[in-house]
Design an enzyme around this catalytic site. Structure first.
Site, PDB file in Angstrom:
ATOM      1  N   CYS A 136       0.817  -1.226   0.000  1.00  0.00           N
ATOM      2  CA  CYS A 136       0.000   0.000   0.000  1.00  0.00           C
ATOM      3  C   CYS A 136       0.849   1.274   0.000  1.00  0.00           C
ATOM      4  O   CYS A 136       0.343   2.360  -0.277  1.00  0.00           O
ATOM      5  CB  CYS A 136      -0.938   0.005   1.196  1.00  0.00           C
ATOM      6  SG  CYS A 136      -1.959  -1.456   1.268  1.00  0.00           S
ATOM      7  N   HIS A 187      -3.067   7.029   3.008  1.00  0.00           N
ATOM      8  CA  HIS A 187      -3.498   5.764   2.406  1.00  0.00           C
ATOM      9  C   HIS A 187      -4.905   5.439   2.908  1.00  0.00           C
ATOM     10  O   HIS A 187      -5.224   5.646   4.072  1.00  0.00           O
ATOM     11  CB  HIS A 187      -2.536   4.644   2.773  1.00  0.00           C
ATOM     12  CG  HIS A 187      -3.034   3.297   2.346  1.00  0.00           C
ATOM     13  ND1 HIS A 187      -3.464   3.059   1.066  1.00  0.00           N
ATOM     14  CD2 HIS A 187      -3.215   2.143   3.035  1.00  0.00           C
ATOM     15  CE1 HIS A 187      -3.869   1.806   0.977  1.00  0.00           C
ATOM     16  NE2 HIS A 187      -3.743   1.232   2.165  1.00  0.00           N
ATOM     17  N   ASN A 205      -9.967  -0.128  -0.115  1.00  0.00           N
ATOM     18  CA  ASN A 205      -8.503  -0.079  -0.097  1.00  0.00           C
ATOM     19  C   ASN A 205      -7.983  -0.651  -1.416  1.00  0.00           C
ATOM     20  O   ASN A 205      -8.186  -1.821  -1.703  1.00  0.00           O
ATOM     21  CB  ASN A 205      -8.016  -0.909   1.097  1.00  0.00           C
ATOM     22  CG  ASN A 205      -6.506  -0.955   1.236  1.00  0.00           C
ATOM     23  OD1 ASN A 205      -5.770  -0.511   0.362  1.00  0.00           O
ATOM     24  ND2 ASN A 205      -6.038  -1.508   2.339  1.00  0.00           N
TER      25      ASN A 205
HETATM   26  O1  UT7 Z   1      -3.663  -1.403   3.727  1.00  0.00           O
HETATM   27  C1  UT7 Z   1      -2.768  -1.277   4.774  1.00  0.00           C
HETATM   28  C2  UT7 Z   1      -2.879  -2.307   5.808  1.00  0.00           C
HETATM   29  N1  UT7 Z   1      -4.198  -2.556   6.290  1.00  0.00           N
HETATM   30  C3  UT7 Z   1      -4.624  -2.001   7.444  1.00  0.00           C
HETATM   31  O2  UT7 Z   1      -3.953  -1.174   8.002  1.00  0.00           O
HETATM   32  C4  UT7 Z   1      -5.923  -2.495   7.997  1.00  0.00           C
HETATM   33  C5  UT7 Z   1      -5.939  -2.259   9.472  1.00  0.00           C
HETATM   34  N2  UT7 Z   1      -7.042  -2.907  10.143  1.00  0.00           N
HETATM   35  C6  UT7 Z   1      -8.353  -2.548  10.029  1.00  0.00           C
HETATM   36  O3  UT7 Z   1      -8.685  -1.698   9.242  1.00  0.00           O
HETATM   37  C7  UT7 Z   1      -9.355  -3.204  10.939  1.00  0.00           C
HETATM   38  O4  UT7 Z   1      -8.682  -3.956  11.918  1.00  0.00           O
HETATM   39  C8  UT7 Z   1     -10.382  -4.108  10.213  1.00  0.00           C
HETATM   40  C9  UT7 Z   1     -11.347  -3.267   9.408  1.00  0.00           C
HETATM   41  C10 UT7 Z   1      -9.674  -5.084   9.307  1.00  0.00           C
HETATM   42  C11 UT7 Z   1     -11.207  -4.897  11.227  1.00  0.00           C
HETATM   43  O5  UT7 Z   1     -11.851  -4.002  12.125  1.00  0.00           O
HETATM   44  P1  UT7 Z   1     -11.787  -4.251  13.689  1.00  0.00           P
HETATM   45  O6  UT7 Z   1     -12.565  -3.199  14.309  1.00  0.00           O
HETATM   46  O7  UT7 Z   1     -10.327  -4.352  14.049  1.00  0.00           O
HETATM   47  O8  UT7 Z   1     -12.540  -5.610  13.830  1.00  0.00           O
HETATM   48  P2  UT7 Z   1     -12.018  -6.973  14.445  1.00  0.00           P
HETATM   49  O9  UT7 Z   1     -11.097  -7.658  13.480  1.00  0.00           O
HETATM   50  O10 UT7 Z   1     -11.532  -6.740  15.831  1.00  0.00           O
HETATM   51  O11 UT7 Z   1     -13.366  -7.793  14.531  1.00  0.00           O
HETATM   52  C12 UT7 Z   1     -14.425  -7.402  15.405  1.00  0.00           C
HETATM   53  C13 UT7 Z   1     -15.576  -8.346  15.204  1.00  0.00           C
HETATM   54  C14 UT7 Z   1     -15.197  -9.817  15.274  1.00  0.00           C
HETATM   55  O12 UT7 Z   1     -16.249 -10.513  15.889  1.00  0.00           O
HETATM   56  P3  UT7 Z   1     -16.138 -10.948  17.446  1.00  0.00           P
HETATM   57  O13 UT7 Z   1     -14.924 -11.839  17.498  1.00  0.00           O
HETATM   58  O14 UT7 Z   1     -15.961  -9.673  18.196  1.00  0.00           O
HETATM   59  O15 UT7 Z   1     -17.435 -11.644  17.661  1.00  0.00           O
HETATM   60  C15 UT7 Z   1     -15.126 -10.218  13.816  1.00  0.00           C
HETATM   61  O16 UT7 Z   1     -15.400 -11.586  13.615  1.00  0.00           O
HETATM   62  O17 UT7 Z   1     -16.148  -8.138  13.905  1.00  0.00           O
HETATM   63  C16 UT7 Z   1     -16.233  -9.392  13.226  1.00  0.00           C
HETATM   64  N3  UT7 Z   1     -16.058  -9.127  11.802  1.00  0.00           N
HETATM   65  C17 UT7 Z   1     -17.088  -8.862  10.985  1.00  0.00           C
HETATM   66  N4  UT7 Z   1     -18.418  -8.763  11.196  1.00  0.00           N
HETATM   67  C18 UT7 Z   1     -19.190  -8.471  10.155  1.00  0.00           C
HETATM   68  C19 UT7 Z   1     -14.907  -9.109  11.082  1.00  0.00           C
HETATM   69  N5  UT7 Z   1     -15.175  -8.816   9.803  1.00  0.00           N
HETATM   70  C20 UT7 Z   1     -16.516  -8.655   9.715  1.00  0.00           C
HETATM   71  C21 UT7 Z   1     -17.403  -8.349   8.655  1.00  0.00           C
HETATM   72  N6  UT7 Z   1     -18.718  -8.249   8.923  1.00  0.00           N
HETATM   73  N7  UT7 Z   1     -16.965  -8.121   7.397  1.00  0.00           N
END
Ligand code: UT7
Length: 324
Positions: free
Chosen positions: A111, A250, A280
């Site tokens: 990225c 980004h 992204n």
């Molecule tokens: O491009 C450069 C590099 N990339 C980045 O820098 C990305 C950085 N990370 C992020 O943007 C975020 O961490 C994400 C958008 C990927 C994820 O968001 P988050 O707030 O960190 O969510 P999480 O991974 O902690 O997941 C929270 C909950 C989980 O459920 P439980 O375990 O709390 O029950 C996931 O299973 O959200 C759930 N979840 C979803 N639910 C509905 C994960 N993906 C989804 C989804 N829809 N698509």
């Protein structure tokens, strides 16, 4: 010394909305919107390579630059979704453009690819080796997305952005700061298809050709290093945050962008955001955002623009440009 004289962008026509994704995986428009800021993304048709998107963006950039492809001395394409592992996507692009005298190579910095490539293009002109350089960020991330993994498939989109650089009397590039940390490579990776795990039945079965991401850990690092990169590049340019007219971060997550802006003490109106419409697009994100910000009149003569990116590697980087 170098300046940017033409910008272009291209995204495939096909739009995939959050509502479309609700039908594919267990997700919701509400989750995607609140956790990422994304509403829709563009997806290329099967068989479309990074060079094809790059070609469309480059044609627009050439037109605006008033140059022909034959004037280009060097083509640098930033991509993690090359048409083939070799030849480089830059070579395919050279052929499509008929930029016959251009040297060609790709940059792999995920990225942060466009920021790395733009810095490289600038340095080639500054050194005196080349006069006209085409720098492109182009990705077909849909081809390395696991469409059954809701934690990643909602995040990515396809697109390309291009910039034409030329030799000038005054340097529009004031400074750049690039960094990396290979110890954290596993946080964001496509494990299969390279020399460690060449394509096999096993790698396909284990879905090793798709993006694997530990989002939570990346989130914290992204905020920290993007703040550091922007501050370091500004310090090198002997500028303060108050001198910045537009930050182009980004576009990985709107919450990352907000946290970076807050820590930099930059008001939201000085931060360019288009993640809502594209998701992204890895190296294409910064390139498309720069082009759009210009098209929307947010960049004018003498504007101080800061590009700030972070991605798999890990790698990060920031460039300070005074528009001329
Ligand atoms: O491009 C450069 C590099 N990339 C980045 O820098 C990305 C950085 N990370 C992020 O943007 C975020 O961490 C994400 C958008 C990927 C994820 O968001 P988050 O707030 O960190 O969510 P999480 O991974 O902690 O997941 C929270 C909950 C989980 O459920 P439980 O375990 O709390 O029950 C996931 O299973 O959200 C759930 N979840 C979803 N639910 C509905 C994960 N993906 C989804 C989804 N829809 N698509």
């Amino acid at each position: 010394m170098a300046k940017i004289i033409g910008l272009g962008k291209y995204v495939p026509e096909k739009v995939l909305t959050n509502f479309d994704l609700e039908k594919i995986v267990d997700t919701s428009d509400e989750w995607i919107t609140t956790r990422t800021g994304i509403k829709e993304r563009h997806i290329a048709h099967k068989g479309v390579g990074a060079s094809h998107l790059a070609y469309e963006a480059s044609k627009i950039a050439f037109k605006r630059a008033g140059l022909h492809a034959g004037d280009i001395d060097l083509i640098i394409v930033a991509t993690i979704t090359p048409d083939t592992s070799f030849p480089s996507t830059a070579c395919y692009l050279q052929s499509l453009l008929k930029a016959n005298k251009a040297a060609c190579f790709d940059v792999s910095a995920a990225c942060a690819g466009f920021v790395y490539a733009l810095t490289t293009g600038w340095q080639f002109i500054k050194s005196g080796l080349y006069k006209n350089v085409l720098v492109v960020g182009s990705e077909v991330l849909s081809t390395i997305t696991d469409w059954s993994d809701r934690s990643t498939c909602v995040l990515f989109g396809d697109g390309a952005g291009a910039a034409v650089l030329t030799k000038s009397n005054k340097d529009n590039f004031l400074s750049a700061y690039l960094g990396g940390d290979g110890n954290e490579a596993e946080l964001l990776i496509v494990p299969g298809g390279g020399s460690r795990h060449p394509a096999s039945e096993e790698t396909v079965k284990n879905k090793l050709h798709f993006i694997k991401m530990r989002g939570n850990e990346l989130f914290r690092i992204a905020v920290r290093v993007m703040v550091k990169a922007a501050k370091s590049a500004l310090a090198k340019a002997e500028l303060g945050i108050e001198d910045v007219d537009l930050l182009i971060p980004h576009q990985a997550n709107d919450r990352i962008i907000s946290a970076v802006a807050e820590r930099l003490n930059l008001p939201r109106e000085k931060v360019y955001v288009n993640i809502t419409r594209y998701g992204n697009m890895s190296s294409a994100s910064s390139a498309v955002a720069l082009c759009e910000a210009y098209e929307e009149g947010k960049i004018k003569k003498d504007s101080v623009v800061v590009l700030d990116a972070f991605g798999g590697g890990l790698v990060w980087g920031s460039i300070v440009i005074k528009w001329g």
